[in-house]
Write a protein that holds these residues in place. Sequence first.
Motif, PDB file in Angstrom:
ATOM      1  N   LYS A 169       0.824  -1.207   0.000  1.00 49.37           N
ATOM      2  CA  LYS A 169       0.000   0.000   0.000  1.00 49.37           C
ATOM      3  C   LYS A 169       0.862   1.262   0.000  1.00 49.37           C
ATOM      4  O   LYS A 169       0.542   2.250  -0.682  1.00 49.37           O
ATOM      5  CB  LYS A 169      -0.934  -0.004   1.209  1.00 49.37           C
ATOM      6  CG  LYS A 169      -2.028  -1.061   1.127  1.00 49.37           C
ATOM      7  CD  LYS A 169      -2.939  -0.995   2.336  1.00 49.37           C
ATOM      8  CE  LYS A 169      -4.021  -2.076   2.270  1.00 49.37           C
ATOM      9  NZ  LYS A 169      -4.893  -2.058   3.457  1.00 49.37           N
TER      10      LYS A 169
ATOM     11  N   GLY B  84      -9.184   4.346  -0.903  1.00 55.17           N
ATOM     12  CA  GLY B  84      -9.069   2.897  -0.901  1.00 55.17           C
ATOM     13  C   GLY B  84     -10.313   2.250  -1.492  1.00 55.17           C
ATOM     14  O   GLY B  84     -11.428   2.713  -1.258  1.00 55.17           O
TER      15      GLY B  84
ATOM     16  N   VAL C 299      -6.156   0.844  -4.635  1.00 56.48           N
ATOM     17  CA  VAL C 299      -5.969   2.212  -4.148  1.00 56.48           C
ATOM     18  C   VAL C 299      -6.050   3.142  -5.353  1.00 56.48           C
ATOM     19  O   VAL C 299      -5.587   2.796  -6.453  1.00 56.48           O
ATOM     20  CB  VAL C 299      -4.611   2.377  -3.442  1.00 56.48           C
ATOM     21  CG1 VAL C 299      -4.423   3.819  -2.981  1.00 56.48           C
ATOM     22  CG2 VAL C 299      -4.514   1.442  -2.243  1.00 56.48           C
TER      23      VAL C 299
END
Length: 334
Positions: free
Chosen positions: A111, A291, A303
């Motif tokens: 992420k 997200g 994302v």
Amino acid sequence: MSGQVWSVNALGGYMFSEELSNVLRMAVLSVIKFRQFCDAKDATDKGLQRGANFSWDVYSKAQTKGGALQETNTMPETNFVIAQKTMTMTEFGNSIPFTQKLDNLSKHPVKEIIHRVLKSDCKMALDIAAWTQFNSTPVKVQAASGTSTTAITLVESGSIGLTNNVAFGKGHVRAIVDTMKERNIPAYTGDDYYSIARPTAYSNLKVDLEGVYQYTETGFQMIMNGEIGRFYNCRFVEQTHIPTGGAEDSTTFSPQTDTGDAWNNAKSDWIFFFGEDTVAEAVAIPEEIRGKIPTDFGRNKGVAWYALLGFGRTQGDAGTDVKNARILKWESAA
């Protein structure tokens, strides 16, 4: 799914290895250059549930000039004209989906890496959108006769008839700055205008300025991202988002895949000169990272970056308003 997956090395498999370095390395991307010269305007109340258009007013000078008064005469009266400009706000964004397996098995924080990639992509996309408005200016300049090193020809019709056959130099800077002053274009900061271009467009100018800087005792203070120098009331900024020739695909916003259309003689390239109040940026929803709600029982994730905003050149449309243009473009027919 298209995106980051564990089973393909180039899309995720390489993110774990027994000897993989823990240092995160990203592709190099310069910071915003064009967007820093836009005036941000809050369009929250305009962009949400009130349509996509954002308007602003432009006020003219007094229609009749004031002057000396005779004691027995009445005070003269005049007025000013209000013109309204409009831009359309647009959704901007991009996303990177990834699998839960990649997120669970990767040695690197998936992420975090995706956030950084998307932030870079966001900077580029919005900077290019700002450039599109700079590039729409109808006022163009070029070397007089295509070869002069000290004189310029100004065209207000939006097209240049001659091919520039001379490298851009300090003589052109003087002529362009003097032209901007005589057109009453307000300076951007203090008494200084700004110029922005690719590094190679300034190559000859930078050689000219080396001698000037040898005799500069106090120097100058850099103010904007990419600023490289100052000469004759003009500050110069380098950028690399837009390719040579300005052949940017403003629809796909993909400079990394576009082929620049360089000037045929390769002696110069496009350069923008401008004063205050160049391009307005209306912001309904500022750029943000979002997200994706996981699907397939949490196995598919993602994302994205998203923004709802728009850019519009503030003044100087072709025709009767061209005299109010704040942006001049050093241009060539080929």
